[in-house]
Design a protein around this motif. Structure first.
Motif, short mmCIF file in Angstrom:
data_model
loop_
_atom_site.label_atom_id
_atom_site.label_comp_id
_atom_site.label_asym_id
_atom_site.label_seq_id
_atom_site.Cartn_x
_atom_site.Cartn_y
_atom_site.Cartn_z
N TYR A 140 2.08 -3.30 0.21
CA TYR A 140 1.12 -2.20 0.26
C TYR A 140 1.22 -1.54 1.62
O TYR A 140 0.98 -2.17 2.64
CB TYR A 140 -0.31 -2.71 0.01
CG TYR A 140 -1.30 -1.60 -0.21
CD1 TYR A 140 -1.33 -0.91 -1.42
CD2 TYR A 140 -2.19 -1.23 0.79
CE1 TYR A 140 -2.23 0.13 -1.63
CE2 TYR A 140 -3.10 -0.20 0.59
CZ TYR A 140 -3.11 0.47 -0.62
OH TYR A 140 -4.00 1.50 -0.83
N ILE A 163 -5.83 -1.76 3.70
CA ILE A 163 -6.77 -2.10 2.64
C ILE A 163 -8.14 -2.19 3.30
O ILE A 163 -8.43 -3.13 4.04
CB ILE A 163 -6.40 -3.42 1.96
CG1 ILE A 163 -5.09 -3.25 1.19
CG2 ILE A 163 -7.51 -3.87 1.02
CD1 ILE A 163 -4.59 -4.49 0.51
N ASN A 199 -4.58 -2.65 -3.59
CA ASN A 199 -5.83 -2.33 -2.89
C ASN A 199 -7.00 -2.75 -3.76
O ASN A 199 -7.42 -2.04 -4.67
CB ASN A 199 -5.92 -0.84 -2.56
CG ASN A 199 -7.09 -0.55 -1.61
OD1 ASN A 199 -8.03 -1.34 -1.50
ND2 ASN A 199 -7.01 0.56 -0.92
#
Length: 360
Positions: free
Chosen positions: A238, A242, A206
């Motif tokens: 992830y 984000i 991030n």
């Protein structure tokens, strides 16, 4: 289990070799999201210029009997990424299997340079069933031999086909105007393209945990707009979104990465090979490596000394990044020197060289 799946691919493929080969048939092996299609597009265009050919796309995750038949009866087969089932697919001698690879030059270690012994074995088997590996320079031959576990005799330094894009007749003002209209941007502002790569370590993925976007816009917002393009594989590394409350433009889904590079004034990246292609434009590149020491110690590593070689300043904090842009602290001679280590020729004729080589 992975080997079993790949072997099944090979068995299915062999069934369709009973059908006759077609001299004008060409197949492209690709992911359904078409994330690495660039080189393939330019090879297709060049074949279209040179003759009457039939084109087929073999989607790795959407297989069918018809797609296997088309693949087995093709004279030319192109890949732009790894495809492990190739290790168990024995093409006829008349078929040419060509690996174009989507990334230029040699930067971050990949393939046989970093994989497990099991993956190394299957990679080597896939390379045995590959006729040619196309690279951007003879200077990166050693790295590609290791990465693909391939014999040197199969490597041809003919250039990167997708690089031909920059030699086409583009109307930059029109491209930028259309881009700004699509994203509601003031067209008088300069565009900073931020293209970070993914990390194996999730907490570093991030980027807004490390980039102070509010401060960035406060200092630079009158002159610049930040366009963020995330790596297509980031979702594998992830699990959350984000996002940031600050102002930026998310261009992760913008169709043409090359168009983004063409209209951008500065590139911010980290360890991504996008910097090799952007360096050809001879524009400023900044390496925002907030996790550099961890990355060098724990992730894949590079084929060169990262700190000494990359064609632009390395920064670790938002303040350093902002200062570099604000003060225009760039050494373009370092960019041109770097380009010479990654390319033999940059002339807009790489696709033609590849197709000419195969047809002759």
């Amino acid at each position: 289990m992975a080997f079993l799946k790949h072997k099944i691919y090979g068995k299915l493929f062999s069934i369709f070799k009973v059908f006759p080969l077609k001299e004008n048939k060409i197949s492209f092996i690709i992911d359904s999201n078409q994330s690495f299609k660039g080189n393939l597009d330019y090879i297709k265009k060049e074949f279209e210029r040179q003759g009457n050919f039939e084109f087929n796309f073999f989607y790795k995750d959407k297989i069918s009997f018809n797609s296997f038949k088309n693949l087995a009866t093709s004279k030319y087969v192109f890949l732009n990424d790894n495809f492990f089932p190739l290790a168990f697919m024995k093409f006829r001698d008349e078929t040419e299997v060509v690996q174009l690879w989507h990334a230029p030059g040699a930067s971050k270690k990949f393939g046989g340079s970093v994989c497990s012994p099991e993956e190394l074995e299957i990679l080597s088997m896939a390379s045995e069933n590959t006729d040619y590996l196309i690279t951007s320079s003879k200077k990166v031959e050693k790295e590609y031999i290791e990465a693909f576990q391939i014999d040197k005799s199969k490597i041809e330094a003919l250039g990167l086909p997708r690089l031909d894009y920059y030699f086409e007749n583009h109307d930059l003002d029109k491209l930028k105007s259309e881009f700004c209209r699509e994203y509601d941007i003031d067209s008088s502002k300069k565009i900073i393209l931020y293209a970070p790569t993914f990390r194996d370590e999730e907490k570093y993925n991030n980027i807004f945990d490390f980039l102070d976007l509010e401060r960035f816009n406060e200092v630079l917002g009158d002159e610049y707009v930040l366009a963020l393009r995330l790596h297509p594989k980031i979702k594998n590394f992830y699990k959350d979104d984000i996002s940031s409350r600050g102002k930026y433009v998310d261009v992760s889904e913008f169709e043409s990465e090359q168009e983004l590079m063409l209209i951008s004034d500065i590139l911010i990246t980290d360890y991504s090979s996008i910097m090799i292609e952007y360096a050809v434009l001879n524009r400023p590149i900044i390496f925002f490596t907030y996790d550099l020491e961890y990355y060098l110690a724990n992730e894949r590593g590079f084929y060169y000394d990262f700190k000494q070689t990359v064609p632009g300043p390395i920064v670790h904090t938002s303040d350093e990044l902002i200062d570099i842009i604000k003060n225009s602290e760039f050494d373009k001679s370092k960019i041109s020197d770097f380009v010479m280590t990654q390319f033999d020729v940059i002339d807009g004729k790489a696709s033609k060289r590849v197709v000419d080589f195969l047809l002759k």
